[in-house]
Design an enzyme around this catalytic site. Structure first.
Site, PDB file in Angstrom:
ATOM      1  N   GLY A 293       0.877  -1.172   0.000  1.00 36.44           N
ATOM      2  CA  GLY A 293       0.000   0.000   0.000  1.00 36.44           C
ATOM      3  C   GLY A 293       0.906   1.210   0.000  1.00 36.44           C
ATOM      4  O   GLY A 293       1.736   1.361  -0.889  1.00 36.44           O
ATOM      5  N   GLU A 294       0.800   2.002   1.036  1.00 37.58           N
ATOM      6  CA  GLU A 294       1.645   3.194   1.165  1.00 37.58           C
ATOM      7  C   GLU A 294       2.209   3.193   2.584  1.00 37.58           C
ATOM      8  O   GLU A 294       1.460   3.349   3.544  1.00 37.58           O
ATOM      9  CB  GLU A 294       0.794   4.442   0.871  1.00 37.58           C
ATOM     10  CG  GLU A 294       1.545   5.728   0.935  1.00 37.58           C
ATOM     11  CD  GLU A 294       2.767   5.750   0.019  1.00 37.58           C
ATOM     12  OE1 GLU A 294       2.671   5.365  -1.160  1.00 37.58           O
ATOM     13  OE2 GLU A 294       3.843   6.153   0.501  1.00 37.58           O
ATOM     14  N   SER A 295       3.525   3.001   2.679  1.00 38.53           N
ATOM     15  CA  SER A 295       4.116   2.803   4.012  1.00 38.53           C
ATOM     16  C   SER A 295       3.954   4.019   4.914  1.00 38.53           C
ATOM     17  O   SER A 295       3.834   3.877   6.141  1.00 38.53           O
ATOM     18  CB  SER A 295       5.588   2.423   3.882  1.00 38.53           C
ATOM     19  OG  SER A 295       6.303   3.434   3.207  1.00 38.53           O
TER      20      SER A 295
ATOM     21  N   GLU B  97      -0.081 -11.312  -3.591  1.00 35.64           N
ATOM     22  CA  GLU B  97      -1.540 -11.448  -3.422  1.00 35.64           C
ATOM     23  C   GLU B  97      -2.293 -10.980  -4.660  1.00 35.64           C
ATOM     24  O   GLU B  97      -3.502 -11.144  -4.740  1.00 35.64           O
ATOM     25  CB  GLU B  97      -1.998 -10.690  -2.161  1.00 35.64           C
ATOM     26  CG  GLU B  97      -2.129  -9.178  -2.298  1.00 35.64           C
ATOM     27  CD  GLU B  97      -0.799  -8.431  -2.417  1.00 35.64           C
ATOM     28  OE1 GLU B  97       0.267  -9.067  -2.430  1.00 35.64           O
ATOM     29  OE2 GLU B  97      -0.846  -7.192  -2.529  1.00 35.64           O
TER      30      GLU B  97
ATOM     31  N   ARG C 103      13.064   2.909  -0.610  1.00 35.78           N
ATOM     32  CA  ARG C 103      11.669   3.058  -1.091  1.00 35.78           C
ATOM     33  C   ARG C 103      11.661   3.525  -2.540  1.00 35.78           C
ATOM     34  O   ARG C 103      12.539   4.254  -2.968  1.00 35.78           O
ATOM     35  CB  ARG C 103      10.936   4.130  -0.273  1.00 35.78           C
ATOM     36  CG  ARG C 103      10.490   3.697   1.078  1.00 35.78           C
ATOM     37  CD  ARG C 103       9.687   4.816   1.741  1.00 35.78           C
ATOM     38  NE  ARG C 103       8.456   5.113   1.024  1.00 35.78           N
ATOM     39  CZ  ARG C 103       7.784   6.255   1.126  1.00 35.78           C
ATOM     40  NH1 ARG C 103       8.214   7.213   1.912  1.00 35.78           N
ATOM     41  NH2 ARG C 103       6.673   6.437   0.441  1.00 35.78           N
TER      42      ARG C 103
ATOM     43  N   ILE D  36       4.944  -2.800  -7.771  1.00 32.40           N
ATOM     44  CA  ILE D  36       4.207  -1.546  -7.916  1.00 32.40           C
ATOM     45  C   ILE D  36       4.909  -0.469  -7.090  1.00 32.40           C
ATOM     46  O   ILE D  36       4.867  -0.494  -5.861  1.00 32.40           O
ATOM     47  CB  ILE D  36       2.742  -1.698  -7.446  1.00 32.40           C
ATOM     48  CG1 ILE D  36       2.056  -2.845  -8.207  1.00 32.40           C
ATOM     49  CG2 ILE D  36       1.982  -0.387  -7.636  1.00 32.40           C
ATOM     50  CD1 ILE D  36       0.675  -3.189  -7.701  1.00 32.40           C
ATOM     51  N   ARG D  37       5.557   0.445  -7.783  1.00 33.88           N
ATOM     52  CA  ARG D  37       6.356   1.489  -7.089  1.00 33.88           C
ATOM     53  C   ARG D  37       7.069   0.862  -5.888  1.00 33.88           C
ATOM     54  O   ARG D  37       6.949   1.301  -4.740  1.00 33.88           O
ATOM     55  CB  ARG D  37       5.482   2.675  -6.681  1.00 33.88           C
ATOM     56  CG  ARG D  37       6.269   3.985  -6.615  1.00 33.88           C
ATOM     57  CD  ARG D  37       5.375   5.198  -6.791  1.00 33.88           C
ATOM     58  NE  ARG D  37       4.447   5.328  -5.694  1.00 33.88           N
ATOM     59  CZ  ARG D  37       4.654   6.061  -4.602  1.00 33.88           C
ATOM     60  NH1 ARG D  37       5.760   6.775  -4.498  1.00 33.88           N
ATOM     61  NH2 ARG D  37       3.764   6.123  -3.664  1.00 33.88           N
TER      62      ARG D  37
ATOM     63  N   CYS E 245       5.948  -5.427   0.006  1.00 36.43           N
ATOM     64  CA  CYS E 245       6.085  -4.081  -0.551  1.00 36.43           C
ATOM     65  C   CYS E 245       6.093  -3.017   0.558  1.00 36.43           C
ATOM     66  O   CYS E 245       7.065  -2.957   1.304  1.00 36.43           O
ATOM     67  CB  CYS E 245       5.014  -3.853  -1.604  1.00 36.43           C
ATOM     68  SG  CYS E 245       5.543  -2.601  -2.785  1.00 36.43           S
TER      69      CYS E 245
ATOM     70  N   HIS F  57       4.053  -7.944  -4.923  1.00 43.54           N
ATOM     71  CA  HIS F  57       2.686  -8.214  -4.439  1.00 43.54           C
ATOM     72  C   HIS F  57       2.222  -9.626  -4.824  1.00 43.54           C
ATOM     73  O   HIS F  57       1.514  -9.784  -5.824  1.00 43.54           O
ATOM     74  CB  HIS F  57       1.706  -7.220  -5.081  1.00 43.54           C
ATOM     75  CG  HIS F  57       1.735  -5.860  -4.491  1.00 43.54           C
ATOM     76  ND1 HIS F  57       0.832  -5.425  -3.538  1.00 43.54           N
ATOM     77  CD2 HIS F  57       2.551  -4.811  -4.717  1.00 43.54           C
ATOM     78  CE1 HIS F  57       1.086  -4.175  -3.216  1.00 43.54           C
ATOM     79  NE2 HIS F  57       2.121  -3.773  -3.917  1.00 43.54           N
TER      80      HIS F  57
HETATM   81  N1  GLN Z   1       5.835   3.082  -2.726  1.00 46.55           N
HETATM   82  C1  GLN Z   1       5.119   2.577  -1.573  1.00 46.55           C
HETATM   83  C2  GLN Z   1       5.774   3.061  -0.281  1.00 46.55           C
HETATM   84  O1  GLN Z   1       6.816   3.622  -0.289  1.00 46.55           O
HETATM   85  C3  GLN Z   1       5.060   1.066  -1.588  1.00 46.55           C
HETATM   86  C4  GLN Z   1       4.249   0.612  -2.775  1.00 46.55           C
HETATM   87  C5  GLN Z   1       3.526  -0.684  -2.576  1.00 46.55           C
HETATM   88  O2  GLN Z   1       3.324  -1.168  -1.455  1.00 46.55           O
HETATM   89  N2  GLN Z   1       3.088  -1.224  -3.691  1.00 46.55           N
HETATM   90  O3  GLN Z   1       5.223   2.839   0.741  1.00 46.55           O
END
Ligand code: GLN
Length: 194
Positions: free
Chosen positions: A46-48, A171, A103, A132-133, A77, A169
Site C-alpha cells: 500500500g503506502e508505508s 496477493e 523506497r 508496484i512502485r 512491498c 505483491h
Molecule cells: N511506494 C510505496 C511506499 O513507499 C510502496 C508501494 C507498494 O506497497 N506497492 O510505501
C-alpha cells in the site's frame, strides 16, 4: 491456524482471500487487541507512510514490534518497508528486520513492472512477481537470508528466521506458493513454541 492481516490501508483483502484458500483463518487487524491469539501476521503493500501514520494513531507500533519479535510476520512491498530497520528517512517503521530498504527504488508509479522471479524455496516455475512502485533491499545483515534477486542482482525477497519480506505483491496473482511458504513458517514456529 489464525493469521492476521494488518488492515489499515492497502491490499489486505487480497491477502485474506489467499489465506482462506489455503485453509487458514484470516483476521483483519486494526487495533492492538486484535493481535491476541494470532499465529502470524501479514503486513500488506500500500503506502508505508500511511500505514505508519495510522499504526501510530491506533497505538499499534509497540504491539506490532512485540508481535514481530515473537511470531511469524511477513511484509509485502510497503509492508517490507514497515518491517525494515533502516529506510534512510524519518517515518514510523517497526525496525524488526536487519535490512536496509530503498523506497520507490524503481522510480514512479509508471515504472511499475511484472517479471518472473526464481525463488529456490518455491521450485519451478518462476514466480510471477508484480512490482508496484516497489522498494528493494540494499543491504542485509546476518542472519538475513536472500530468497530472490532480480536479474540485475537487486534483492527483492528476504527471510530472517520467522520474518519474511518481499518487495512485490504475491496477493495480486493466483499463485499461492508464497502464502503457503509463509504458512509453513507459521506451522514450524508453532511446533517449536508449544
Ligand atoms: N511506494 C510505496 C511506499 O513507499 C510502496 C508501494 C507498494 O506497497 N506497492 O510505501
Amino acid at each position: 491456524m489464525k493469521i492476521g492481516v494488518l488492515a489499515l490501508q492497502g491490499a489486505f483483502i487480497e491477502h485474506s482471500k489467499m489465506l482462506t484458500c489455503l485453509g487458514a483463518v484470516a483476521v483483519e487487524v486494526r487495533l492492538p487487541h486484535q493481535l491476541a491469539g494470532l499465529d502470524g501476521l501479514i503486513i500488506p503493500g500500500g503506502e508505508s507512510t500511511t500505514i505508519g501514520k495510522l499504526a501510530s494513531a491506533y497505538g499499534l507500533i509497540d504491539p506490532l514490534r512485540q508481535f514481530a519479535a515473537a511470531k511469524p510476520t511477513w511484509g509485502t512491498c510497503a509492508g517490507m518497508i514497515f518491517l525494515a530497520k533502516d529506510i534512510g528517512r524519518q517515518q514510523p517503521i517497526l525496525g524488526a528486520m536487519d535490512i536496509t530498504v530503498d523506497r520507490n527504488a524503481f522510480g514512479r508509479q509508471i515504472d511499475s513492472f511484472e517479471t518472473g522471479l526464481t525463488i529456490a524455496e518455491l521450485g519451478d516455475p518462476p514466480f510471477h512477481a508484480v512490482f508496484i512502485r516497489a522498494p528493494v533491499v540494499t543491504a542485509v545483515e546476518a542472519p538475513v537470508a536472500v530468497l530472490a534477486r532480480l536479474d540485475d542482482g537487486r534483492i527483492v525477497a528476504v527471510r530472517q528466521g520467522h520474518l519474511l519480506a518481499t518487495a512485490f505483491h504475491p496477493e495480486l496473482t493466483d499463485d499461492l506458493r508464497l502464502h503457503s511458504y509463509f504458512c509453513s513458517i507459521v506451522k514450524c514456529t508453532q511446533q517449536s513454541q508449544p
